[in-house]
Design a protein around this motif. Structure first.
Motif, mmCIF file in Angstrom:
data_model
loop_
_atom_site.group_PDB
_atom_site.id
_atom_site.type_symbol
_atom_site.label_atom_id
_atom_site.label_comp_id
_atom_site.label_asym_id
_atom_site.label_seq_id
_atom_site.Cartn_x
_atom_site.Cartn_y
_atom_site.Cartn_z
ATOM 1 N N ASP A 58 8.099 -11.701 -9.551
ATOM 2 C CA ASP A 58 8.632 -10.669 -10.600
ATOM 3 C C ASP A 58 8.924 -9.172 -9.870
ATOM 4 O O ASP A 58 9.734 -8.604 -10.034
ATOM 5 C CB ASP A 58 7.550 -10.540 -11.697
ATOM 6 N N LEU A 59 8.077 -8.966 -8.842
ATOM 7 C CA LEU A 59 8.130 -7.821 -8.222
ATOM 8 C C LEU A 59 9.396 -7.905 -7.563
ATOM 9 O O LEU A 59 9.946 -6.666 -7.494
ATOM 10 C CB LEU A 59 6.828 -7.828 -7.424
ATOM 11 N N TYR A 97 16.364 7.291 -10.897
ATOM 12 C CA TYR A 97 14.908 7.799 -11.131
ATOM 13 C C TYR A 97 14.236 7.414 -10.045
ATOM 14 O O TYR A 97 13.583 8.139 -9.379
ATOM 15 C CB TYR A 97 14.251 7.121 -12.583
ATOM 16 N N LEU A 98 14.090 6.224 -9.620
ATOM 17 C CA LEU A 98 13.097 5.727 -8.515
ATOM 18 C C LEU A 98 13.635 6.146 -7.262
ATOM 19 O O LEU A 98 12.867 6.507 -6.388
ATOM 20 C CB LEU A 98 13.244 4.072 -8.524
ATOM 21 N N CYS A 99 14.805 6.209 -6.963
ATOM 22 C CA CYS A 99 15.456 6.443 -5.661
ATOM 23 C C CYS A 99 15.125 7.966 -5.418
ATOM 24 O O CYS A 99 14.576 8.367 -4.390
ATOM 25 C CB CYS A 99 17.034 6.242 -5.447
ATOM 26 N N ASN A 159 6.082 -0.547 -3.270
ATOM 27 C CA ASN A 159 4.610 -0.248 -3.219
ATOM 28 C C ASN A 159 4.050 0.416 -4.793
ATOM 29 O O ASN A 159 3.296 0.166 -5.145
ATOM 30 C CB ASN A 159 4.383 0.630 -2.026
ATOM 31 N N LEU A 160 5.179 1.354 -5.042
ATOM 32 C CA LEU A 160 4.889 1.995 -6.403
ATOM 33 C C LEU A 160 5.028 0.935 -7.517
ATOM 34 O O LEU A 160 4.197 0.954 -8.291
ATOM 35 C CB LEU A 160 6.079 3.204 -6.627
ATOM 36 N N SER A 167 4.499 -2.146 -7.306
ATOM 37 C CA SER A 167 3.567 -3.064 -7.313
ATOM 38 C C SER A 167 2.160 -2.181 -7.737
ATOM 39 O O SER A 167 1.281 -2.881 -8.543
ATOM 40 C CB SER A 167 3.008 -3.328 -5.738
ATOM 41 N N LEU A 168 1.861 -1.268 -7.433
ATOM 42 C CA LEU A 168 0.787 -0.454 -7.899
ATOM 43 C C LEU A 168 0.901 -0.171 -9.474
ATOM 44 O O LEU A 168 -0.222 -0.470 -10.309
ATOM 45 C CB LEU A 168 0.784 1.043 -7.366
ATOM 46 N N CYS A 169 1.858 0.088 -10.027
ATOM 47 C CA CYS A 169 2.047 0.355 -11.387
ATOM 48 C C CYS A 169 1.803 -1.168 -12.390
ATOM 49 O O CYS A 169 1.087 -1.212 -13.141
ATOM 50 C CB CYS A 169 3.619 0.818 -11.778
ATOM 51 N N VAL A 170 2.500 -1.999 -11.607
ATOM 52 C CA VAL A 170 2.271 -3.703 -12.386
ATOM 53 C C VAL A 170 0.623 -3.911 -12.327
ATOM 54 O O VAL A 170 0.249 -4.403 -13.339
ATOM 55 C CB VAL A 170 2.996 -4.535 -11.478
ATOM 56 N N ARG A 171 -0.099 -3.365 -11.294
ATOM 57 C CA ARG A 171 -1.365 -3.793 -11.282
ATOM 58 C C ARG A 171 -2.336 -2.923 -12.304
ATOM 59 O O ARG A 171 -3.375 -3.441 -12.751
ATOM 60 C CB ARG A 171 -2.178 -3.481 -9.933
#
Length: 101
Positions: free
Chosen positions: A2-3, A15-17, A29-30, A32-36
């Motif tokens: 999913d990531l 926005y992300l860029c 990495n961001l 992944s951090l948010c999902v956790r």
């Protein structure tokens, strides 16, 4: 998986860029951090939860980071798109959805 899919779909999201200087590794990495940490919001509603109000608020902000690219994509595809709260938080912590049309 999913990531990887999320990052592929939204790799060019403005926005992300802008947030991460268009660095794909930092975006991954961001995300992944948010999902956790989005799960903190749901965990807070469990019996005997040790989640604090600050952790719940942080989880909501992490969810906002994940939803922003989705909302932007919907706004590209449809005349109107919004995130709505469909039940009070006191009834369910899973109370937001994206609507477009």
């Amino acid at each position: 998986q999913d990531l990887v899919s999320y990052c592929e779909i939204y790799q060019e999201d403005k926005y992300l860029c802008k947030l991460l200087d268009d660095d794909q590794d930092r975006i991954r990495n961001l995300v992944s951090l948010c999902v956790r940490h989005v799960a903190w919001r749901t965990t807070a509603g469990c019996q005997n939860s040790t989640m604090t109000d600050k952790q719940v608020h942080a989880a909501e902000l992490f969810e906002d980071v994940l939803q922003q690219p989705r909302l932007a994509r919907l706004r590209e595809l449809f005349p109107c798109a919004e995130e709505v709260v469909f039940v009070p938080q006191s009834h369910s912590l899973q109370n937001r959805c994206l609507l477009a049309g």
